[in-house]
Design a protein around this motif. Structure first.
Motif, short mmCIF file in Angstrom:
data_model
loop_
_atom_site.label_atom_id
_atom_site.label_comp_id
_atom_site.label_asym_id
_atom_site.label_seq_id
_atom_site.Cartn_x
_atom_site.Cartn_y
_atom_site.Cartn_z
N UNK A 1 0.80 -1.22 0.00
CA UNK A 1 0.00 0.00 0.00
C UNK A 1 0.84 1.28 0.00
N UNK A 2 1.89 1.39 0.85
CA UNK A 2 2.66 2.64 0.83
C UNK A 2 3.26 2.96 -0.54
N UNK A 3 3.73 1.95 -1.24
CA UNK A 3 4.33 2.17 -2.55
C UNK A 3 3.28 2.62 -3.57
N UNK A 4 2.15 1.94 -3.60
CA UNK A 4 1.09 2.30 -4.55
C UNK A 4 0.51 3.68 -4.26
N UNK A 5 0.32 3.99 -2.98
CA UNK A 5 -0.19 5.31 -2.62
C UNK A 5 0.79 6.41 -3.00
N UNK A 6 2.08 6.17 -2.78
CA UNK A 6 3.10 7.15 -3.13
C UNK A 6 3.13 7.38 -4.64
N UNK A 7 3.15 6.29 -5.41
CA UNK A 7 3.23 6.40 -6.86
C UNK A 7 2.03 7.12 -7.46
N UNK A 8 0.92 7.13 -6.75
CA UNK A 8 -0.28 7.77 -7.25
C UNK A 8 -0.62 9.06 -6.51
N UNK A 9 0.32 9.58 -5.74
CA UNK A 9 0.09 10.81 -4.99
C UNK A 9 0.17 12.03 -5.91
N UNK A 10 -0.45 13.10 -5.46
CA UNK A 10 -0.44 14.36 -6.20
C UNK A 10 0.99 14.81 -6.53
N UNK A 11 1.87 14.71 -5.56
CA UNK A 11 3.25 15.19 -5.73
C UNK A 11 3.96 14.43 -6.85
N UNK A 12 3.69 13.15 -6.98
CA UNK A 12 4.37 12.32 -7.98
C UNK A 12 3.66 12.38 -9.33
N UNK A 13 2.35 12.48 -9.34
CA UNK A 13 1.58 12.51 -10.59
C UNK A 13 1.68 13.86 -11.30
N UNK A 14 1.68 14.95 -10.56
CA UNK A 14 1.67 16.28 -11.15
C UNK A 14 2.81 16.52 -12.15
N UNK A 15 4.04 16.09 -11.89
CA UNK A 15 5.11 16.31 -12.88
C UNK A 15 4.81 15.72 -14.26
N UNK A 16 3.97 14.71 -14.32
CA UNK A 16 3.64 14.13 -15.63
C UNK A 16 2.97 15.16 -16.55
N UNK A 17 2.30 16.13 -15.96
CA UNK A 17 1.65 17.18 -16.74
C UNK A 17 2.65 18.19 -17.31
N UNK A 18 3.90 18.09 -16.90
CA UNK A 18 4.93 19.02 -17.34
C UNK A 18 5.99 18.36 -18.23
N UNK A 19 5.73 17.14 -18.66
CA UNK A 19 6.72 16.44 -19.48
C UNK A 19 7.01 17.18 -20.78
N UNK A 20 6.00 17.78 -21.39
CA UNK A 20 6.25 18.50 -22.63
C UNK A 20 7.21 19.66 -22.43
N UNK A 21 7.04 20.43 -21.36
CA UNK A 21 7.95 21.54 -21.08
C UNK A 21 9.35 21.03 -20.81
#
Length: 125
Positions: A2-22
């Motif tokens: 659970x800690x690993x899955x929750x971390x990988x899907x947290x706001x802090x970790x997911x948000x950078x995906x929206x900046x991959x183009x930049x």
């Protein structure tokens, strides 16, 4: 798990995906600073909750995978007297290693904010 899955899907970790183009267009190596204004480690140092979340996720992954390494390749540690785990988080890997190979002296080398939550489990002589 659970800690690993929750971390990988947290706001802090997911948000950078929206900046991959930049990140790609600027030829930068990490999208994390675009999302949070600082690199991963500085962010962790300034956000104890995220830092704890990260430690728990890494410890979870270590508990899941490292015993298989020890069981499959224990001979790698024959004759090894000491191990330094650079970036060893809360010391989970060293505790597992030393339990299986008690002759090894383990040293957890990390940033002070990472070590502050690590339990002292290895005697210092």
């Amino acid at each position: 798990m659970a800690p690993l899955l929750l971390f990988q899907n947290s706001y802090v970790i997911i948000t950078p995906l929206h900046f991959l183009n930049a990140c790609v267009l600027d030829n930068n190596t990490s999208a994390f600073p675009y999302a949070h204004g600082k690199d991963t480690w500085k962010y962790a140092a300034e956000n104890p909750g995220h830092n704890k979340f990260f430690d728990e996720a890494m410890a979870c992954e270590t508990r899941r995978t490292f015993p298989a390494v020890l069981n499959g390749c224990a001979e790698l540690f024959t004759g090894v007297n000491s191990v330094v785990d650079v970036g060893g988080g809360d010391g989970t890997l060293l505790r597992i290693l030393i339990k299986k190979c008690p002759w090894i002296h383990g040293i957890n080398l990390n940033l002070s904010h990472m070590l502050s939550s690590a339990p002292e489990s290895i005697p210092v002589s």
